[in-house]
Scaffold this active site. Structure first.
Site, mmCIF file in Angstrom:
data_model
loop_
_atom_site.group_PDB
_atom_site.id
_atom_site.type_symbol
_atom_site.label_atom_id
_atom_site.label_comp_id
_atom_site.label_asym_id
_atom_site.label_seq_id
_atom_site.Cartn_x
_atom_site.Cartn_y
_atom_site.Cartn_z
ATOM 1 C CB CYS A 259 64.792 4.894 14.829
ATOM 2 S SG CYS A 259 64.588 5.973 16.242
ATOM 3 C CG ASP B 146 42.684 5.081 10.102
ATOM 4 O OD1 ASP B 146 43.825 5.004 9.613
ATOM 5 O OD2 ASP B 146 42.287 4.358 11.044
ATOM 6 C CE1 TYR C 72 58.759 5.956 14.223
ATOM 7 C CE2 TYR C 72 61.079 6.100 14.792
ATOM 8 C CZ TYR C 72 59.940 6.675 14.286
ATOM 9 O OH TYR C 72 59.976 7.978 13.832
ATOM 10 N NE ARG D 168 69.954 6.797 16.453
ATOM 11 C CZ ARG D 168 68.907 6.059 16.847
ATOM 12 N NH1 ARG D 168 67.855 6.622 17.387
ATOM 13 N NH2 ARG D 168 68.942 4.741 16.707
HETATM 14 P P1 NAD Z 1 53.500 13.052 15.574
HETATM 15 O O1 NAD Z 1 53.118 11.799 16.294
HETATM 16 O O2 NAD Z 1 53.331 14.344 16.284
HETATM 17 O O3 NAD Z 1 52.731 13.127 14.195
HETATM 18 C C1 NAD Z 1 52.307 12.005 13.475
HETATM 19 C C2 NAD Z 1 50.846 12.204 13.126
HETATM 20 O O4 NAD Z 1 50.393 11.092 12.354
HETATM 21 C C3 NAD Z 1 49.937 12.285 14.370
HETATM 22 O O5 NAD Z 1 49.241 13.508 14.412
HETATM 23 C C4 NAD Z 1 48.990 11.107 14.193
HETATM 24 O O6 NAD Z 1 47.672 11.354 14.636
HETATM 25 C C5 NAD Z 1 49.039 10.893 12.684
HETATM 26 N N1 NAD Z 1 48.595 9.546 12.335
HETATM 27 C C6 NAD Z 1 48.987 8.384 12.919
HETATM 28 N N2 NAD Z 1 48.321 7.364 12.375
HETATM 29 C C7 NAD Z 1 47.469 7.902 11.453
HETATM 30 C C8 NAD Z 1 46.485 7.346 10.583
HETATM 31 N N3 NAD Z 1 46.266 6.043 10.562
HETATM 32 N N4 NAD Z 1 45.798 8.170 9.775
HETATM 33 C C9 NAD Z 1 46.022 9.518 9.801
HETATM 34 N N5 NAD Z 1 46.937 10.095 10.592
HETATM 35 C C10 NAD Z 1 47.647 9.289 11.419
HETATM 36 O O7 NAD Z 1 55.005 12.846 15.129
HETATM 37 P P2 NAD Z 1 56.046 13.908 14.552
HETATM 38 O O8 NAD Z 1 57.081 14.105 15.585
HETATM 39 O O9 NAD Z 1 55.326 15.082 14.002
HETATM 40 O O10 NAD Z 1 56.702 13.059 13.371
HETATM 41 C C11 NAD Z 1 56.284 13.201 12.019
HETATM 42 C C12 NAD Z 1 56.998 12.161 11.169
HETATM 43 O O11 NAD Z 1 58.422 12.320 11.284
HETATM 44 C C13 NAD Z 1 56.693 10.717 11.586
HETATM 45 O O12 NAD Z 1 56.635 9.931 10.422
HETATM 46 C C14 NAD Z 1 57.893 10.330 12.410
HETATM 47 O O13 NAD Z 1 58.094 8.950 12.407
HETATM 48 C C15 NAD Z 1 59.006 11.085 11.701
HETATM 49 N N6 NAD Z 1 60.147 11.360 12.588
HETATM 50 C C16 NAD Z 1 60.008 12.220 13.625
HETATM 51 C C17 NAD Z 1 61.078 12.464 14.468
HETATM 52 C C18 NAD Z 1 60.962 13.413 15.633
HETATM 53 O O14 NAD Z 1 61.954 13.607 16.328
HETATM 54 N N7 NAD Z 1 59.806 14.023 15.903
HETATM 55 C C19 NAD Z 1 62.300 11.814 14.254
HETATM 56 C C20 NAD Z 1 62.411 10.935 13.183
HETATM 57 C C21 NAD Z 1 61.326 10.727 12.342
#
Ligand code: NAD
Length: 346
Positions: A122, A53, A151, A285
């Site tokens: 966002c 974590d 967010y 967007r």
């Molecule tokens: P995702 O939710 O699949 O991956 C995020 C990961 O972070 C998850 O596997 C989760 O378990 C892990 N996580 C959360 N809290 C945690 C903690 N306390 N300790 C360890 N791990 C932790 O999301 P994603 O789509 O792969 O996005 C990855 C990044 O890109 C994120 O920061 C997200 O905000 C950003 N993002 C994604 C998108 C999109 O369209 N997918 C768009 C804009 C920004």
């Protein structure tokens, strides 16, 4: 002989983090993944995977003590509209993600490590995204700030956090604002899925001649970035000397109805779209790629339809697998039932 490069990927159990690990491995990196969970659909490609974590400062210290040339910070409490725009998870989203970034920035400030941070589209102000046909998302338009979700506010805070560490401690940081990333091996059900995955699932589950539900009036617009182009952009930004923030997104803007119709066409089914109330976020967007073109001499170019074909194929397979599993379960229950009844009647 050239030294093997190494990278730590925070959030390596998530959608983009997992694909990034694969990309880095392909480029010859030794990779350490860290996440609360393993990737959901396929085994990780990381050389080492730590379940942990990142809200725990001591854990971040321990993980970063393992020498690495680069850190990719993608871990966040995150989901699609149903998770982020209802307001139900606001406190968790803000606290969890901010805590991760506070820990990461503080631990990395004394290390000679380059860091990537994934921000989001966002962060852009609501007032520039009211007109579905004319949204404004150039990087400089982020201020005066008015994101439409907590967010987005957390991402804006964390961008500023990393940039303040750049100014005060010389942190070697790169920041990208992703725009709706999609593709195979991403969350496709359960409430955290994003619109392309949700629509692919609904279409895959629908019977030919039936209907699918789409939230809102279907006129809200977005652009969608295929996963391979997202990780390509991340790597290009990391290799550049530009800190950002910079958009990494597609400029092919479509309405939600257009997206749904594209998926329906790919499926070969005849389906009707039914509009229902639901959380929709801003009305328009789109990525503005002026800055990324100028700084990286690159931008995502792949047509949306190509990525959607891959994604639909993968989600249809998941849907089929689940219905096979359900059928098997039903068969085994009916097989067990007579004995169960017998045991109670004898
Ligand atoms: P995702 O939710 O699949 O991956 C995020 C990961 O972070 C998850 O596997 C989760 O378990 C892990 N996580 C959360 N809290 C945690 C903690 N306390 N300790 C360890 N791990 C932790 O999301 P994603 O789509 O792969 O996005 C990855 C990044 O890109 C994120 O920061 C997200 O905000 C950003 N993002 C994604 C998108 C999109 O369209 N997918 C768009 C804009 C920004």
């Amino acid at each position: 002989m050239q030294k093997e490069k190494s990278a730590i990927v925070c959030g390596a159990g998530g959608f983009i983090g997992h694909h990034l690990v694969v990309k880095l491995k392909g480029e010859g990196y030794r990779t350490i993944g860290i996440d609360l969970k393993q990737p959901e659909f396929v085994p990780t490609a990381a050389d080492e995977f730590i379940i942990g974590d990142l809200r725990d400062f001591h854990l971040v210290k321990d993980v970063f003590a393992k020498k690495s040339d680069e850190v990719y910070q993608l871990a966040a409490d995150m989901g699609g509209a149903a998770y982020l725009f209802t307001g139900e998870h606001d406190a968790d989203v803000m606290r969890n993600s901010a805590q991760i970034n506070l820990n990461v920035a503080e631990v990395i400030k004394n290390l000679p490590t380059k860091i990537f941070f994934s921000s989001s589209a966002c962060i852009y102000p609501r007032y520039n995204q009211q007109d579905p046909q004319n949204p404004k998302c150039s990087e400089v338009s982020a201020y005066p700030a008015d994101p439409d979700s907590e967010y987005g506010w957390e991402k804006l805070f964390s961008e500023r956090l990393y940039l303040s560490y750049l100014r005060n401690y010389g942190l070697d940081v790169r920041i990208a604002r992703f725009h709706n990333v999609f593709g195979p091996e991403g969350t496709w059900r359960g409430g955290r899925e994003k619109s392309p995955a949700a629509i692919c699932r609904k279409v895959a589950e629908a019977k030919d001649g039936g209907e699918i539900e789409v939230w809102g009036n279907g006129k809200q617009t977005r652009s969608y970035l295929y996963i391979s182009e997202c990780v390509e952009g991340v790597r290009r930004l990391m290799k550049s000397d530009f800190s950002g923030p910079v958009n990494i997104g597609s400029e092919e803007m479509v309405s939600i109805d257009e997206l749904a119709n594209m998926v329906i066409e790919i499926s070969g089914k005849r389906l009707i779209i039914k509009h229902v109330p639901g959380p929709i976020g801003v009305m328009g967007r789109n990525s503005d790629n002026g800055l990324v073109r100028g700084k990286l001499n690159w931008e995502p170019k792949q047509e949306l339809r190509i990525g959607l074909e891959q994604t639909y194929k993968w989600i249809r397979k998941q849907v089929e697998q689940i219905s096979i599993d359900d059928r098997k379960q039903r068969v085994s229950v009916t097989e067990v039932e007579p004995n169960y009844l017998h045991a109670h009647t004898s």
